[in-house]
Structure formats: C-alpha cells, structure tokens
Design a protein around this motif. Structure first.
Motif, PDB file in Angstrom:
ATOM      1  N   VAL A 259      45.605  48.457  25.253  1.00 35.92           N
ATOM      2  CA  VAL A 259      44.470  47.720  24.706  1.00 35.92           C
ATOM      3  C   VAL A 259      44.793  46.235  24.581  1.00 35.92           C
ATOM      4  O   VAL A 259      43.940  45.370  24.838  1.00 35.92           O
ATOM      5  CB  VAL A 259      44.061  48.297  23.334  1.00 35.92           C
ATOM      6  N   VAL A 260      46.022  45.931  24.214  1.00 42.53           N
ATOM      7  CA  VAL A 260      46.414  44.534  23.999  1.00 42.53           C
ATOM      8  C   VAL A 260      46.392  43.739  25.302  1.00 42.53           C
ATOM      9  O   VAL A 260      46.237  42.511  25.288  1.00 42.53           O
ATOM     10  CB  VAL A 260      47.807  44.466  23.326  1.00 42.53           C
ATOM     11  N   VAL A 261      46.527  44.409  26.455  1.00 44.44           N
ATOM     12  CA  VAL A 261      46.516  43.711  27.741  1.00 44.44           C
ATOM     13  C   VAL A 261      45.287  42.823  27.868  1.00 44.44           C
ATOM     14  O   VAL A 261      45.384  41.624  28.136  1.00 44.44           O
ATOM     15  CB  VAL A 261      46.580  44.721  28.915  1.00 44.44           C
ATOM     16  N   VAL A 262      44.110  43.396  27.673  1.00 50.37           N
ATOM     17  CA  VAL A 262      42.885  42.608  27.870  1.00 50.37           C
ATOM     18  C   VAL A 262      42.747  41.546  26.797  1.00 50.37           C
ATOM     19  O   VAL A 262      42.302  40.419  27.066  1.00 50.37           O
ATOM     20  CB  VAL A 262      41.638  43.529  27.908  1.00 50.37           C
ATOM     21  N   TRP A 263      43.111  41.870  25.570  1.00 45.93           N
ATOM     22  CA  TRP A 263      42.966  40.913  24.480  1.00 45.93           C
ATOM     23  C   TRP A 263      43.785  39.655  24.743  1.00 45.93           C
ATOM     24  O   TRP A 263      43.281  38.529  24.655  1.00 45.93           O
ATOM     25  CB  TRP A 263      43.379  41.575  23.178  1.00 45.93           C
ATOM     26  N   ASN A 264      45.052  39.842  25.103  1.00 41.54           N
ATOM     27  CA  ASN A 264      45.915  38.682  25.268  1.00 41.54           C
ATOM     28  C   ASN A 264      45.669  37.924  26.557  1.00 41.54           C
ATOM     29  O   ASN A 264      45.758  36.699  26.584  1.00 41.54           O
ATOM     30  CB  ASN A 264      47.386  39.112  25.158  1.00 41.54           C
ATOM     31  N   VAL A 265      45.370  38.628  27.640  1.00 38.39           N
ATOM     32  CA  VAL A 265      45.026  37.913  28.868  1.00 38.39           C
ATOM     33  C   VAL A 265      43.788  37.060  28.629  1.00 38.39           C
ATOM     34  O   VAL A 265      43.729  35.883  29.023  1.00 38.39           O
ATOM     35  CB  VAL A 265      44.802  38.903  30.030  1.00 38.39           C
ATOM     36  N   ALA A 266      42.769  37.630  27.966  1.00 38.87           N
ATOM     37  CA  ALA A 266      41.552  36.871  27.680  1.00 38.87           C
ATOM     38  C   ALA A 266      41.842  35.705  26.740  1.00 38.87           C
ATOM     39  O   ALA A 266      41.367  34.576  26.948  1.00 38.87           O
ATOM     40  CB  ALA A 266      40.499  37.796  27.081  1.00 38.87           C
ATOM     41  N   TYR A 267      42.618  35.969  25.699  1.00 44.16           N
ATOM     42  CA  TYR A 267      42.938  34.938  24.715  1.00 44.16           C
ATOM     43  C   TYR A 267      43.656  33.763  25.353  1.00 44.16           C
ATOM     44  O   TYR A 267      43.272  32.602  25.172  1.00 44.16           O
ATOM     45  CB  TYR A 267      43.819  35.548  23.626  1.00 44.16           C
ATOM     46  N   TYR A 268      44.731  34.062  26.082  1.00 45.04           N
ATOM     47  CA  TYR A 268      45.535  32.981  26.630  1.00 45.04           C
ATOM     48  C   TYR A 268      44.846  32.280  27.789  1.00 45.04           C
ATOM     49  O   TYR A 268      45.113  31.104  28.051  1.00 45.04           O
ATOM     50  CB  TYR A 268      46.909  33.512  27.052  1.00 45.04           C
ATOM     51  N   THR A 269      43.957  32.974  28.473  1.00 50.79           N
ATOM     52  CA  THR A 269      43.202  32.321  29.531  1.00 50.79           C
ATOM     53  C   THR A 269      42.190  31.349  28.940  1.00 50.79           C
ATOM     54  O   THR A 269      42.106  30.189  29.337  1.00 50.79           O
ATOM     55  CB  THR A 269      42.470  33.361  30.404  1.00 50.79           C
ATOM     56  N   ASP A 407      44.125  28.230  46.379  1.00 50.89           N
ATOM     57  CA  ASP A 407      43.169  27.142  46.203  1.00 50.89           C
ATOM     58  C   ASP A 407      41.790  27.668  45.813  1.00 50.89           C
ATOM     59  O   ASP A 407      40.765  27.084  46.151  1.00 50.89           O
ATOM     60  CB  ASP A 407      43.068  26.285  47.467  1.00 50.89           C
ATOM     61  N   SER A 408      41.768  28.798  45.083  1.00 51.97           N
ATOM     62  CA  SER A 408      40.511  29.399  44.643  1.00 51.97           C
ATOM     63  C   SER A 408      40.299  29.142  43.161  1.00 51.97           C
ATOM     64  O   SER A 408      41.196  29.401  42.352  1.00 51.97           O
ATOM     65  CB  SER A 408      40.512  30.911  44.896  1.00 51.97           C
ATOM     66  N   ASN A 409      39.123  28.665  42.810  1.00 50.70           N
ATOM     67  CA  ASN A 409      38.792  28.425  41.404  1.00 50.70           C
ATOM     68  C   ASN A 409      38.402  29.694  40.657  1.00 50.70           C
ATOM     69  O   ASN A 409      38.110  29.646  39.456  1.00 50.70           O
ATOM     70  CB  ASN A 409      37.639  27.425  41.306  1.00 50.70           C
ATOM     71  N   TYR A 410      38.399  30.839  41.360  1.00 48.46           N
ATOM     72  CA  TYR A 410      37.958  32.086  40.745  1.00 48.46           C
ATOM     73  C   TYR A 410      39.117  33.005  40.353  1.00 48.46           C
ATOM     74  O   TYR A 410      38.901  34.117  39.898  1.00 48.46           O
ATOM     75  CB  TYR A 410      37.001  32.829  41.681  1.00 48.46           C
ATOM     76  N   ILE A 411      40.344  32.528  40.504  1.00 51.75           N
ATOM     77  CA  ILE A 411      41.517  33.327  40.114  1.00 51.75           C
ATOM     78  C   ILE A 411      41.452  33.736  38.637  1.00 51.75           C
ATOM     79  O   ILE A 411      41.720  34.896  38.300  1.00 51.75           O
ATOM     80  CB  ILE A 411      42.818  32.562  40.411  1.00 51.75           C
ATOM     81  N   PRO A 412      41.087  32.833  37.699  1.00 54.19           N
ATOM     82  CA  PRO A 412      41.006  33.273  36.294  1.00 54.19           C
ATOM     83  C   PRO A 412      40.012  34.413  36.095  1.00 54.19           C
ATOM     84  O   PRO A 412      40.249  35.312  35.285  1.00 54.19           O
ATOM     85  CB  PRO A 412      40.549  32.007  35.556  1.00 54.19           C
ATOM     86  N   ALA A 413      38.896  34.393  36.822  1.00 45.38           N
ATOM     87  CA  ALA A 413      37.905  35.466  36.702  1.00 45.38           C
ATOM     88  C   ALA A 413      38.491  36.795  37.159  1.00 45.38           C
ATOM     89  O   ALA A 413      38.326  37.828  36.499  1.00 45.38           O
ATOM     90  CB  ALA A 413      36.654  35.127  37.513  1.00 45.38           C
ATOM     91  N   TYR A 414      39.188  36.775  38.295  1.00 45.42           N
ATOM     92  CA  TYR A 414      39.803  38.013  38.798  1.00 45.42           C
ATOM     93  C   TYR A 414      40.846  38.542  37.816  1.00 45.42           C
ATOM     94  O   TYR A 414      40.977  39.757  37.615  1.00 45.42           O
ATOM     95  CB  TYR A 414      40.461  37.763  40.158  1.00 45.42           C
ATOM     96  N   TYR A 415      41.582  37.635  37.202  1.00 44.20           N
ATOM     97  CA  TYR A 415      42.608  38.029  36.235  1.00 44.20           C
ATOM     98  C   TYR A 415      41.977  38.726  35.030  1.00 44.20           C
ATOM     99  O   TYR A 415      42.456  39.765  34.555  1.00 44.20           O
ATOM    100  CB  TYR A 415      43.371  36.774  35.789  1.00 44.20           C
ATOM    101  N   LEU A 416      40.890  38.140  34.518  1.00 37.92           N
ATOM    102  CA  LEU A 416      40.191  38.734  33.380  1.00 37.92           C
ATOM    103  C   LEU A 416      39.596  40.095  33.744  1.00 37.92           C
ATOM    104  O   LEU A 416      39.659  41.046  32.955  1.00 37.92           O
ATOM    105  CB  LEU A 416      39.074  37.797  32.910  1.00 37.92           C
ATOM    106  N   MET A 417      39.030  40.211  34.927  1.00 32.89           N
ATOM    107  CA  MET A 417      38.422  41.465  35.369  1.00 32.89           C
ATOM    108  C   MET A 417      39.466  42.573  35.478  1.00 32.89           C
ATOM    109  O   MET A 417      39.233  43.713  35.073  1.00 32.89           O
ATOM    110  CB  MET A 417      37.712  41.250  36.706  1.00 32.89           C
ATOM    111  N   GLY A 418      40.635  42.242  36.024  1.00 33.07           N
ATOM    112  CA  GLY A 418      41.702  43.233  36.144  1.00 33.07           C
ATOM    113  C   GLY A 418      42.188  43.723  34.796  1.00 33.07           C
ATOM    114  O   GLY A 418      42.392  44.925  34.586  1.00 33.07           O
ATOM    115  N   ALA A 419      42.369  42.793  33.846  1.00 28.59           N
ATOM    116  CA  ALA A 419      42.828  43.174  32.513  1.00 28.59           C
ATOM    117  C   ALA A 419      41.797  44.054  31.810  1.00 28.59           C
ATOM    118  O   ALA A 419      42.152  45.036  31.137  1.00 28.59           O
ATOM    119  CB  ALA A 419      43.106  41.919  31.679  1.00 28.59           C
TER     120      ALA A 419
END
Length: 456
Positions: A259-269, A407-419
């Motif tokens: 559960v903490v995976v999504v919380w912290n990835v989202a928080y730190y992003t 060089d993609s501006n959507y990497i943070p979105a993919y990271y959040l989706m995976g978490a």
C-alpha cells in the motif's frame, strides 16, 4: 473552538484507558510538529534542488547537477530502513514517546548542520561528502519518526474518530512542505541569483534549530499511548518484537509495503519532484513553480481532515480504491493538461494532488491498524520505511533519469500509474477497520481481533 479541539473533546476512553482532553491535544500536537519538521527539511531540499545542485555539485550540464542532487536525496533513504530496524522495535519495548524525543533531536540537529556546510567552491569534495553524511543522519532518524508518530496518534484516537484525528499528522506533513514552499518563494522573489547561491539557501535549513526546540518541548511532555500502557500493565510487551513480527506477522508487513508504494511514489513525485519538473521541462520560472506547488499544497491541507472524517464514515477501503483508480486513469490526462501552459499546470497538479490527499487523509489510520499492539510500532515503521526507501525516495531520481533517456514529459504519469496498479492488490486484501478497535486491543482480555486479512 477549532475542529481539532471539537473532535478531541469527544474522547473519554480509549482501549480501556481514561484520557483527558489536554493529553489528547498534547499527543497529536507533539507528534504532528515533529512530522512537520521532518517534511520541512525534505520540502526545502526539493524546492531548492536546482540551487543545491549548483552549490554542492557544480557542473556545466544542469541535468547532471540536478541528478547528483536527487541522488544524494535518494542516498538518505538507504539509512531509513536501518533507522526503522533500530527505532521501530525499540518503540515496542520502551514505548513510543521515548523514540519520538530522540528522532526529533537527531533530525533538527542534522538539518541545522546542512545550513552550515561550506560550498564545493570553498572546500571541494568534502562539501558533498558532508552533505551525504548529514543526509544519512536525517534518514536514520526519519526511519523512526513517521511510523512512531502515526502509531502514537492512532493508539490515542478513539475507534470512531481515528481517521480524522490521525489526518492531523498529515496536516503537519503538508504544513512542513507549505512552510518550505513559502520560504522558498519569498527568498526566490526577494534575492538575486548570486545572493541565493551565496547564503539564501541556508536560511530554511538553519530554521530547523528553533523548530526542533519547540517540537522537543512538546514531546518531552507526552505520556505514552493508552494501548502501550495497557500492554505494559498486562505484561504483554513483546520482548523480541522484531523476531515476532517477522515470524508471525509477515503478511501484515507485505500488505503495508504494497500500500505504501503508491502513497510514497505519489507523495515524492508531487511534492518533491514537480517543482523541478515545472522548471526544467515546462520552462516555468522558479518562483512560478513554487507558487503553483504551494497552491496545491494549501488545497490539500484544506481537504485533509474532511477526507479523514469521510474514511471514518464510509470506511478506509472505498477512499483508497478511488485514490488508486484515479491515479491509474487520470495521471496521463493531468500531465497532458500541464503541457498546455497558461495556467493549465495548476489544473494538472491539482488533479494529481486530489488523489494524493485521498491517500494522505486515510492511510495514517489504515496502516497502523494492520498490526497488533505488541509489534505495531516496529511493524509499521519497518514496512513503511522499506517501501519508502525502495520506491518513494528514488522516485525523483528515477523519473529524472528516465526523462533524460526518453525525453518524454509523461514519465511521471507512467510512474504514478504503475504504483497505483501495484497498490490495488493489497488494498483489496486488507480488511476494513473503520470504527473497530485496533488489532490486539482485546488480546489482553483473551480474544484477538483479526488484522486486516481474514485470519492471522
């Protein structure tokens, strides 16, 4: 009367222990102020990442300098599991309050010392080495801070109000971030680039000293939680909490980590990486990116206690599922909006921030309840920090690195989706605990309530 006082006044008995209003006020305020200091430091480091890169890791390539700064940020997370292994079980043996006093002393002293460090230009390689060592001290103390504070408040809160009362801990977290953002914005708006590099960046780090002293004053007045005192009176304090936790409660550890995976990835992003993203990828000014982040922070703070109260009424799992599904399906559209400029950066940030606040207002009550009283401090602290170290603290570095490759501006979105996709599984496995006694509260009287899964 504030909303906090109104909620606290309704408490009369917690786990069989009488607790007066003043004790409740001190418990939540003392835990929250230390958490605010912890995240004030982390916020300052994120908001000043570009400047710190020039001070400690000067380079002709801004990306290299920024990567070095975030790498040191991630290094501190190597010490967090070690701190949790030390402070977590210690809190189960000697009590939560003693740990909270120690961690705030270490955290404030190390943060203050960062503000005194000479620059790379002054002493060369010893400057970043000193920064790394102090970040390790901060990481070690942080390893015992959040888990112990969340456990402390959760054990003080009555069953039907645990959501709203524990949400004040996250109010302290976002308050620390907001204070860091305000200071960063004021300094960026009033100082020249030369003054910022020379001395301006030191100001917020040096503020850790008076903040730490105030937090220490509050924490020295704290009594231990009713649940821990109840365990002491019944002779139920674990003598080997780490061994008991690993051998008997390993499923709870895995659920908490997931559960903490999504919380912290989202928080730190959102709170750590996005100011740098707005500046380096979307070409907003440093001041504008700080103001955008501050606006989102204040909005999140305004919603926190409402989300906590909502989780008390409808349950933790529905709120958590909405948060994860929201991040899964709305992260990409939110980042697409940010590319449009002309104020759309704030809209995109606000969308992500809304789903993050659903997590933040609910999880401080959810996660401690996964564990029994005997191993709660250690179990939550260790699993939380292990997950944070692996996935949360590395998020800004990994996102920056992946953007440099693609060089993609959507990497943070993919990271959040995976978490978010990962966290859905443990959320489906945990049991609903809203309105129920903490696990182990009745074990002292001969009957054990299950933890967040059907059997234990």
């Amino acid at each position: 009367m504030t909303a906090f006082e109104a909620e606290a006044e309704r408490t009369a008995e917690i786990n069989g222990q009488e607790v007066d209003d003043s004790a409740m006020h001190r418990a939540i305020a003392g835990a929250a102020i230390g958490n605010a200091l912890e995240w004030f430091d982390f916020g300052v480091y994120g908001y000043f990442a570009v400047t710190l890169g020039q001070v400690f890791f000067p380079s002709h390539d801004p990306t290299t300098s920024l990567l070095s700064t975030f790498a040191v940020f991630a290094v501190a997370f190597l010490a967090r599991p070690l701190g949790s292994l030390f402070f977590g079980p210690l809190g189960d043996k000697i009590g939560r309050s003693g740990v909270l006093v120690t961690t705030i002393l270490m955290m404030s002293a190390a943060t203050f010392a960062v503000g005194l460090l000479p620059s790379y230009e002054a002493i060369g390689i010893w400057s970043p080495i000193g920064l790394i060592l102090l970040r390790l001290v901060q990481g070690f103390s942080t390893g015992g801070e959040y888990g112990s504070a969340a456990t402390f408040i959760a054990e003080y809160a009555p069953d039907k109000q645990r959501g709203i009362l524990t949400s004040w801990l996250e109010f302290g977290t976002l308050g620390g971030y907001a204070l860091a953002a305000i200071l960063a914005a004021v300094l960026a708006g009033s100082l020249s680039s030369e003054a910022m590099l020379e001395w301006g960046w030191r100001v917020p780090f040096l503020m850790a000293a008076p903040m730490g002293l105030f937090g220490l004053y509050l924490r020295l007045k704290l009594e231990d939680s009713p649940a821990f005192k109840q365990a002491q009176e019944a002779g139920e304090v674990a003598q080997a909490p780490l061994r008991e936790m690993i051998t008997e409660h390993w499923r709870s550890l895995l659920l908490c980590i997931g559960v903490v995976v999504v919380w912290n990835v989202a928080y730190y992003t959102v709170l750590k990486y996005m100011p740098s993203y707005l500046t380096t990828r979307l070409n907003t000014s440093e001041l504008q990116s700080l103001l955008l982040s501050l606006g989102v922070l204040l909005g999140m703070m305004a919603l926190l206690t409402f989300i906590g109260r909502l989780s008390d009424r409808i349950g933790r799992r529905p709120v958590l599922m909405v948060a994860c599904l929201g991040l899964l399906f709305f992260s990409y559209p939110a980042f697409a909006l940010m590319q449009g400029g002309t104020g759309m950066e704030f809209v995109g940030l606000a969308i992500i921030g809304f789903f993050v606040v659903l997590l933040s207002g609910t999880l401080p009550a959810t996660l401690p309840a996964i564990f029994f009283t005997r191993v709660r401090n250690g179990g939550f602290t260790i699993s939380y920090n292990l997950s944070t170290s692996l996935f949360g603290g590395t998020a800004p570095f990994m996102i920056t690195y992946l953007i440099s490759l693609s060089d993609s501006n959507y990497i943070p979105a993919y990271y959040l989706m995976g978490a978010a996709a990962i966290a859905i599984i443990p959320i489906l496995l945990i049991r609903e605990t809203a309105g129920l006694p903490l696990a182990g509260a009745k074990a002292l009287h001969g009957s054990r309530r299950p933890t967040l899964y059907e059997s234990d």
